[in-house]
Design an enzyme around this catalytic site. Structure first.
Site, PDB file in Angstrom:
ATOM      1  N   HIS A 530      35.806  89.028 107.694  1.00 44.27           N
ATOM      2  CA  HIS A 530      35.361  88.732 106.333  1.00 44.27           C
ATOM      3  C   HIS A 530      35.920  87.389 105.864  1.00 44.27           C
ATOM      4  O   HIS A 530      35.166  86.501 105.430  1.00 44.27           O
ATOM      5  CB  HIS A 530      35.823  89.851 105.395  1.00 44.27           C
ATOM      6  CG  HIS A 530      35.467  89.648 103.961  1.00 44.27           C
ATOM      7  ND1 HIS A 530      34.458  90.330 103.331  1.00 44.27           N
ATOM      8  CD2 HIS A 530      35.995  88.831 103.002  1.00 44.27           C
ATOM      9  CE1 HIS A 530      34.370  89.955 102.075  1.00 44.27           C
ATOM     10  NE2 HIS A 530      35.299  89.039 101.844  1.00 44.27           N
ATOM     11  N   GLU A 531      37.243  87.241 105.940  1.00 44.60           N
ATOM     12  CA  GLU A 531      37.854  85.998 105.461  1.00 44.60           C
ATOM     13  C   GLU A 531      37.434  84.806 106.312  1.00 44.60           C
ATOM     14  O   GLU A 531      37.299  83.682 105.805  1.00 44.60           O
ATOM     15  CB  GLU A 531      39.376  86.131 105.436  1.00 44.60           C
ATOM     16  CG  GLU A 531      39.908  87.247 104.540  1.00 44.60           C
ATOM     17  CD  GLU A 531      39.357  87.192 103.124  1.00 44.60           C
ATOM     18  OE1 GLU A 531      39.022  86.090 102.648  1.00 44.60           O
ATOM     19  OE2 GLU A 531      39.252  88.254 102.486  1.00 44.60           O
ATOM     20  N   HIS A 534      34.242  83.316 105.049  1.00 48.63           N
ATOM     21  CA  HIS A 534      34.479  82.330 103.996  1.00 48.63           C
ATOM     22  C   HIS A 534      34.886  80.990 104.603  1.00 48.63           C
ATOM     23  O   HIS A 534      34.400  79.928 104.197  1.00 48.63           O
ATOM     24  CB  HIS A 534      35.607  82.811 103.080  1.00 48.63           C
ATOM     25  CG  HIS A 534      35.217  83.871 102.112  1.00 48.63           C
ATOM     26  ND1 HIS A 534      34.132  83.753 101.271  1.00 48.63           N
ATOM     27  CD2 HIS A 534      35.801  85.076 101.808  1.00 48.63           C
ATOM     28  CE1 HIS A 534      34.054  84.838 100.506  1.00 48.63           C
ATOM     29  NE2 HIS A 534      35.046  85.648 100.818  1.00 48.63           N
ATOM     30  N   ILE A 658      40.450  90.910  88.544  1.00 46.54           N
ATOM     31  CA  ILE A 658      39.900  90.542  87.235  1.00 46.54           C
ATOM     32  C   ILE A 658      40.971  90.208  86.202  1.00 46.54           C
ATOM     33  O   ILE A 658      40.666  89.515  85.219  1.00 46.54           O
ATOM     34  CB  ILE A 658      38.954  91.634  86.690  1.00 46.54           C
ATOM     35  CG1 ILE A 658      39.709  92.930  86.392  1.00 46.54           C
ATOM     36  CG2 ILE A 658      37.811  91.887  87.648  1.00 46.54           C
ATOM     37  CD1 ILE A 658      38.870  93.953  85.636  1.00 46.54           C
ATOM     38  N   TYR A 664      36.890  86.544  89.261  1.00 47.75           N
ATOM     39  CA  TYR A 664      36.059  87.746  89.340  1.00 47.75           C
ATOM     40  C   TYR A 664      35.960  88.485  88.012  1.00 47.75           C
ATOM     41  O   TYR A 664      35.346  89.549  87.960  1.00 47.75           O
ATOM     42  CB  TYR A 664      36.609  88.686  90.413  1.00 47.75           C
ATOM     43  CG  TYR A 664      36.199  88.286  91.807  1.00 47.75           C
ATOM     44  CD1 TYR A 664      34.926  88.566  92.296  1.00 47.75           C
ATOM     45  CD2 TYR A 664      37.083  87.595  92.634  1.00 47.75           C
ATOM     46  CE1 TYR A 664      34.545  88.180  93.566  1.00 47.75           C
ATOM     47  CE2 TYR A 664      36.707  87.209  93.914  1.00 47.75           C
ATOM     48  CZ  TYR A 664      35.441  87.509  94.375  1.00 47.75           C
ATOM     49  OH  TYR A 664      35.064  87.128  95.640  1.00 47.75           O
TER      50      TYR A 664
END
Length: 740
Positions: A530-531, A534, A658, A664
């Site tokens: 996943h990372e 990016h 958040i 986010y």
């Protein structure tokens, strides 16, 4: 986004984008003497090179921009003088830039005269600042916290000065009148700048600007304190176990980890089978105990501790999160938005709050009945195997693991042994080579790192041209390193500055234990992929402007597409054979175990979906409602959970996505929105058959030339259309969860 460089300590916080960029053709002006002195040497092994920079670096390595960071020599004492000096230099250059804009106000505004010099004058400060911010996340200490707290107002003041510069803002608006002369990436950078400037207060009257600046400084301090409270409350909790019965059921690797915890910073040695064992809330320890411990009371105590972190005492985030919510709402009102959610969505693909709710409710309605069935099946299974009464929250992971073991011939520990870190990296790099035509080689020589476990890699194209490089920090260090995983885009591609990208890839897997290498769970591998997704988007960009290269200027609800796309390759046989090799026998994962993995990927998948929707709905409701957070949590949980959270559950107190940052906030739904795009994109490969490698490679090149190449220089909608030939559909997402 910009202010006069005479601005005072009134400050604001922004996510700096490369929309702040410019070069001035009138070389007779003094600002060009300053700017071009800074960029006299292209970045290969150096960024900036001047006698002044070298002299400064001898006194303070944090200011040395002639090479990659001197992590081995940078200490907390360098932070305050370094950031202070860098900010003074930036403000001086900004004042000269503003002066030049005023003096040339009668001339037509061009990209070269308005946008490019701004990139140049900002880089030295933000280069040093990103090092400090990075160390705060991976090398946290009391000393670093103290100096970080001192320099954070400087950072916010700098961004305020850049944000609210009316001179610069007006120049950009003039440039916008002739934006048809710009190419598409330049137009997007320009529009992004104008929106960011508006959000930074450039359109406000001085009194309102002052209010906004005060709010943003408070928010910067509160979000930092929020993160620190989560880190401290996590590392402050521990239970020392001495009874062998208390660790019954725990895998050998977990017991070894707990023993290591018990003797850390001592000269003692203990036996994994005799103890003592120190239990912590570190994700590796917590997750394993909740899945495997036969001690139900231990699971209950640990679950309660985990779900009430940062919820009381000196590390109480309950008050902080309400302050953050209130300040964000005030900020939104000042800027002319109904709620903070409306402010957040104004810069995203999904522009409307109602559209987000329609999306979340659509997926909720698809997944909720399936979750009810999953939990009922688990309840029946648990009762058939000796559990009495209803399952509680602290029972779920344990009985899921037992049911999983009964359904599939897979064992977490046994599976982990097939995936040593080095083998996984080798296979990941091979996959990237096959799909995208790149070569990744480890090159640690002469590279300074912040921890001995950190490694450095370079990325080359088919012609052996250096494209980018990245640091990899793979292991958990709960006493100093934030939990979770992330990619930070440290240096961004820029044709103007001759910069090639540099990334930080940060994970938190179990380090080597004793003589055994670090082996990876399937979840940890997924996180790494996943990372790295990016990182690939950051490193393989072809956009020449820093403001839109890599992940810069990509709408936030599309930013997770490239990362979630990479996770799918774990269910490709060729990839599995490349990343697996038992740490003792070197044998790849057997075909029968892989087939089990394919079937197991749908296990409790609907519950996973609904939990992410719960967090997304919680985030959206917290940023649209004025009700206390506890009421919001209860209301959202009623709709988006089947097994209700405990009354004392204070998950918002650790919701760092958040409340520990702004990226986010009112945007957590982005994970699911981007996942919809990612799953649809991956189906382009499955439609031709993953076994047809020639076709897969062909599509991989197209993916590189669109999704990975175009970055924020083209709208995500258009990038997706260029790759897929149509708009994204939720059908592939539903199929990936077994919901269609």
């Amino acid at each position: 986004m910009f202010v006069s460089s005479d601005c005072t300590s009134n400050v604001t916080s922004i996510r700096v984008t490369s929309g702040m960029i410019l070069r001035q053709r009138c070389v007779q002006h003094v600002i060009f003497l300053i700017i071009w002195k800074w960029i006299s040497c292209p970045y290969k092994s150096k960024l900036f090179h001047s006698a002044e920079a070298i002299a400064l670096s001898e006194l303070n390595p944090l200011l040395d921009t002639s090479s990659l960071p001197h992590f081995s020599t940078i200490v907390s004492a360098h932070v305050v003088p370094g950031i202070t000096k860098a900010s003074e230099d930036l403000l001086k250059a900004l004042k000269e830039y503003e002066k030049h804009l005023q003096e040339t106000g009668s001339l037509p505004r061009t990209w070269e005269s308005v946008e490019e010099p701004l990139e140049v004058l900002q880089v030295p400060f933000f280069y040093s600042w990103q090092i400090v911010n990075h160390l705060q996340n991976v090398k946290n200490s009391i000393e670093l916290r103290k100096v970080f707290q001192q320099v954070q107002p400087i950072f916010v003041n700098i961004t305020t000065c850049l944000d609210q510069s009316l001179i610069t803002y007006n120049a950009f608006k003039e440039l916008n009148k002739t934006s048809h002369n710009l190419d598409v990436p330049q137009q997007r950078i320009l529009q992004s700048y104008l929106l960011s400037a508006h959000h930074g207060g450039a359109d406000l009257q001085p009194q309102e600007q002052s209010k906004l600046n005060v709010i943003n400084l408070k928010l910067a301090n509160l979000t930092t304190k929020f993160r620190n409270n989560v880190l401290d409350s996590t590392k402050n909790f521990s239970i020392m176990l001495t009874d062998e019965e208390s660790v019954k059921g725990l895998p050998e690797l977990t017991r070894s980890l707990l023993v290591t915890n018990a003797v850390t910073e001592t000269n003692q040695s203990t036996n994994p089978n005799k103890g003592p064992w120190k239990v912590t809330l570190d994700s590796q320890c917590y997750g394993s105990i909740m899945k495997h411990s036969q001690n139900r009371q231990l699971r209950k105590d640990l679950f309660h501790a985990h779900m009430t972190r940062a919820g009381s005492g000196d590390l109480n985030n309950k008050v902080l999160l309400e302050e953050i919510r209130q300040l964000r709402q005030e900020k939104a009102k000042i800027l002319g938005y109904e709620t903070y959610a409306h402010l957040s969505l104004s810069s995203k693909m999904v522009q409307q709050v109602d559209t987000v709710w329609n999306f979340l409710n659509f997926l909720r309605n698809k997944s909720y009945p399936a979750v009810q069935a999953e939990l009922q099946s688990l309840q029946d299974f648990a009762q058939q195997h000796g559990h009495e009464g209803n399952l509680e929250n602290w029972d779920i992971a344990f009985w899921m693991e037992r049911q999983y073991e009964s359904l599939f011939s897979l064992n977490d520990d046994e599976l982990r042994y097939y995936f040593p870190l080095d083998t996984v990296l080798s296979g990941l790099f091979k996959l990237c080579s096959d799909l995208f035509g790149i070569t990744i080689l480890e090159r640690n020589e002469g590279i300074e790192v912040w921890d001995p476990a950190v490694r450095f890699f370079k990325v080359f194209d088919e012609n052996e041209l250096l494209l980018a490089s990245f640091y990899l920090d793979p292991f958990s260090r709960p006493q100093e390193k934030n939990s979770g995983a992330w990619m930070q885009d440290f240096i961004t591609k820029s044709k103007l500055l001759h910069h090639t990208p540099v990334a930080f890839v940060i994970c938190n897997q179990i380090p080597p234990v004793g003589s055994s290498p670090s082996t990876m769970s399937f979840g940890e591998i997924s996180t790494l992929f996943h990372e790295f997704g990016h990182a690939l988007q950051h490193m393989l960009t072809t956009v020449p402007y820093a403001g839109a290269s890599g992940i810069n200027n990509i709408e936030w609800d599309a930013i997770e597409m490239a990362s979630q796309f990479m996770e799918n390759w774990l269910f490709d046989w060729d990839t599995i054979t490349a990343i697996s090799g038992h740490y003792k026998t070197q044998k790849t994962l057997p075909q029968n175990m892989f087939q089990e993995l394919l079937q197991a990927q749908y296990y409790f998948r609907a519950s996973s979906m609904l939990y992410q929707l719960y967090l997304a709905a919680l985030d959206m409701e917290l940023h649209t409602s004025l009700d206390p957070w506890s009421q919001v949590k209860e209301r959202v949980a009623d709709k988006f959970t089947v097994l209700k959270p405990l009354v004392e559950d204070c998950i918002p107190c650790t919701f760092t996505h958040i409340f520990g940052e702004n990226a986010y906030a009112a945007g957590y739904y982005s994970y699911k929105w981007a996942e919809m795009m990612a799953q649809d994109a991956f189906e382009a490969f499955t439609e031709v058959g993953l076994q047809n490698r020639d076709l897969v490679i062909k599509i991989g090149r197209t993916y590189r030339d669109t999704v990975l190449s175009l970055g924020g220089g083209t709208s995500p909608q258009e990038v997706f259309r260029l790759f897929r030939g149509r708009d994204p559909s939720p059908d592939a997402l539903l199929r990936s969860y077994g919901l269609q």
